[in-house]
Design a protein around this motif. Structure first.
Motif, PDB file in Angstrom:
ATOM      1  N   LYS A  42       5.893  -3.538   5.968  1.00  0.00           N
ATOM      2  CA  LYS A  42       4.931  -3.540   7.082  1.00  0.00           C
ATOM      3  C   LYS A  42       3.515  -3.111   6.660  1.00  0.00           C
ATOM      4  O   LYS A  42       2.527  -3.618   7.205  1.00  0.00           O
ATOM      5  CB  LYS A  42       5.419  -2.619   8.208  1.00  0.00           C
ATOM      6  CG  LYS A  42       6.759  -3.020   8.785  1.00  0.00           C
ATOM      7  CD  LYS A  42       6.709  -4.397   9.423  1.00  0.00           C
ATOM      8  CE  LYS A  42       8.047  -4.738  10.048  1.00  0.00           C
ATOM      9  NZ  LYS A  42       8.077  -6.116  10.560  1.00  0.00           N
ATOM     10  N   GLY A  43       3.428  -2.160   5.744  1.00  0.00           N
ATOM     11  CA  GLY A  43       2.091  -1.709   5.314  1.00  0.00           C
ATOM     12  C   GLY A  43       1.344  -2.813   4.583  1.00  0.00           C
ATOM     13  O   GLY A  43       0.141  -3.014   4.793  1.00  0.00           O
ATOM     14  N   ALA A  44       2.055  -3.555   3.755  1.00  0.00           N
ATOM     15  CA  ALA A  44       1.422  -4.666   3.031  1.00  0.00           C
ATOM     16  C   ALA A  44       0.962  -5.738   4.015  1.00  0.00           C
ATOM     17  O   ALA A  44      -0.133  -6.310   3.882  1.00  0.00           O
ATOM     18  CB  ALA A  44       2.396  -5.260   2.009  1.00  0.00           C
ATOM     19  N   ASN A  45       1.804  -5.978   5.022  1.00  0.00           N
ATOM     20  CA  ASN A  45       1.432  -6.963   6.039  1.00  0.00           C
ATOM     21  C   ASN A  45       0.166  -6.518   6.780  1.00  0.00           C
ATOM     22  O   ASN A  45      -0.762  -7.317   6.967  1.00  0.00           O
ATOM     23  CB  ASN A  45       2.592  -7.153   7.022  1.00  0.00           C
ATOM     24  CG  ASN A  45       2.298  -8.253   8.022  1.00  0.00           C
ATOM     25  OD1 ASN A  45       2.096  -9.404   7.648  1.00  0.00           O
ATOM     26  ND2 ASN A  45       2.225  -7.884   9.291  1.00  0.00           N
ATOM     27  N   ALA A  46       0.124  -5.230   7.154  1.00  0.00           N
ATOM     28  CA  ALA A  46      -1.048  -4.711   7.873  1.00  0.00           C
ATOM     29  C   ALA A  46      -2.306  -4.786   6.999  1.00  0.00           C
ATOM     30  O   ALA A  46      -3.391  -5.114   7.485  1.00  0.00           O
ATOM     31  CB  ALA A  46      -0.800  -3.267   8.308  1.00  0.00           C
TER      32      ALA A  46
END
Ligand SMILES: [Zn+2]
Length: 305
Positions: free
Chosen positions: A164-168
């Motif tokens: 999720k952090g990479a996506n954000a």
């Protein structure tokens, strides 16, 4: 006479560059990992107090190293929803070293882990305090050896809840996406009995192979290319960590990591299992790759077309 002296000085100079060896502060590297993997961080689950403590430590280290924040702040917040969990304020930590060019290489390592289960703390030492330690070592190295490209260092949250952090990061990037030429992702660098570190991604981006082959060998860590072919099934690591979010957006990646081991996602993933000879050399291999990529990325991409 003067001419001869000049020529020999030039030869020595260029030899020194090609034989350059990555030196890193092993004590600091191991200290960073030990702090992030301490019980007081409570397994660094996204949204937890332990995760916030890890953020504070990484922020302090970014400052010490001298990374620049984007818009005055290392912390980039996002709402995380995944695997039945909602975290209103998940946090990536992002800093950078400006290069001569706006084109950027993004170096990532997730700092979150899976927290506490049945009263047991999952310290996530190899997964992935080790990647964050190496990211900090890389940042220190490139503060002293100015890069050509802008190097963005991102300690990412929410990997364990679905990258999720990479996506954000990519949904709201600090630089235009088209300026990001490469992602170098590190996830699990410190535990391997055979002294083997894998670099995955060349199957998808063959122009990266000659760059990886230029890395100077290290005595304690052997670099092997692979784990990136679809026919390998679960042994294809293309979608198994944050680099996948870059790959989905057609941004080339190299993922560095070790093969699964008995401590993977177990409460026993503790600092005591870190291979203290292998790990610093594994980190140095990654830093050397960033150095080579920084110098030769575009040339290699043009040659391989
Ligand atoms: Zn991980």
């Amino acid at each position: 006479m003067k001419k001869i002296v000049l020529i020999s000085a030039l030869v020595v100079g260029s030899f020194a560059v090609s034989a350059q060896e990555i030196k890193l502060d092993k004590k600091q590297l191991l200290h960073d990992v030990q702090v992030l993997a301490a019980d007081s961080m409570e397994g660094r689950l996204s949204g937890s107090e332990g995760n916030a403590k890890a953020q504070a430590y990484i922020e302090k280290r970014f400052k010490q190293v001298g990374l620049k924040p984007f818009k005055g702040n290392y912390k980039h917040h996002f709402k995380l929803e995944g695997r039945g969990v909602v975290v209103d304020k998940a946090t990536n930590l992002i800093g950078y070293i400006p290069g001569k060019s706006d084109k950027a290489i993004v170096i990532t390592a997730h700092y979150d882990h899976v927290g506490v289960r049945d009263g047991k703390i999952f310290n996530g030492t190899d997964d992935n305090a080790s990647g964050v330690g190496a990211l900090l070592a890389a940042a220190s190295y490139f503060k002293k050896h100015k890069p050509d490209h802008t190097l963005i260092f991102a300690a990412l949250d929410g990997e364990e809840l679905g990258l999720k952090g990479a996506n954000a990061f990519l949904e709201n990037p600090p630089v235009p996406l088209e300026n990001i030429l490469l992602n170098v992702n590190m996830d699990m660098l410190s535990v391997n009995e055979k002294g083997e570190l894998y670099a995955s991604g060349v199957y998808h981006y063959p122009f990266l192979k000659p760059l990886l082959q230029e890395i100077k060998p290290r005595p304690e860590a052997k670099l092997i290319l692979g784990h990136d072919k679809p026919e390998q099934g679960h042994d294809d690591w293309t979608n198994q960590s944050d680099h996948y979010q870059f790959h989905k957006r057609k941004i080339p990646f190299v993922y560095f990591g070790v093969e699964d081991h008995p401590h993977y996602h177990k409460p026993s993933d503790d600092f005591v299992n870190v291979n203290q000879k292998f790990y610093p050399d594994a980190a140095a291999l990654v830093i050397d790759f960033i150095r080579v990529a920084d110098q030769k990325l575009e040339a290699s991409a043009a040659n391989t077309k």
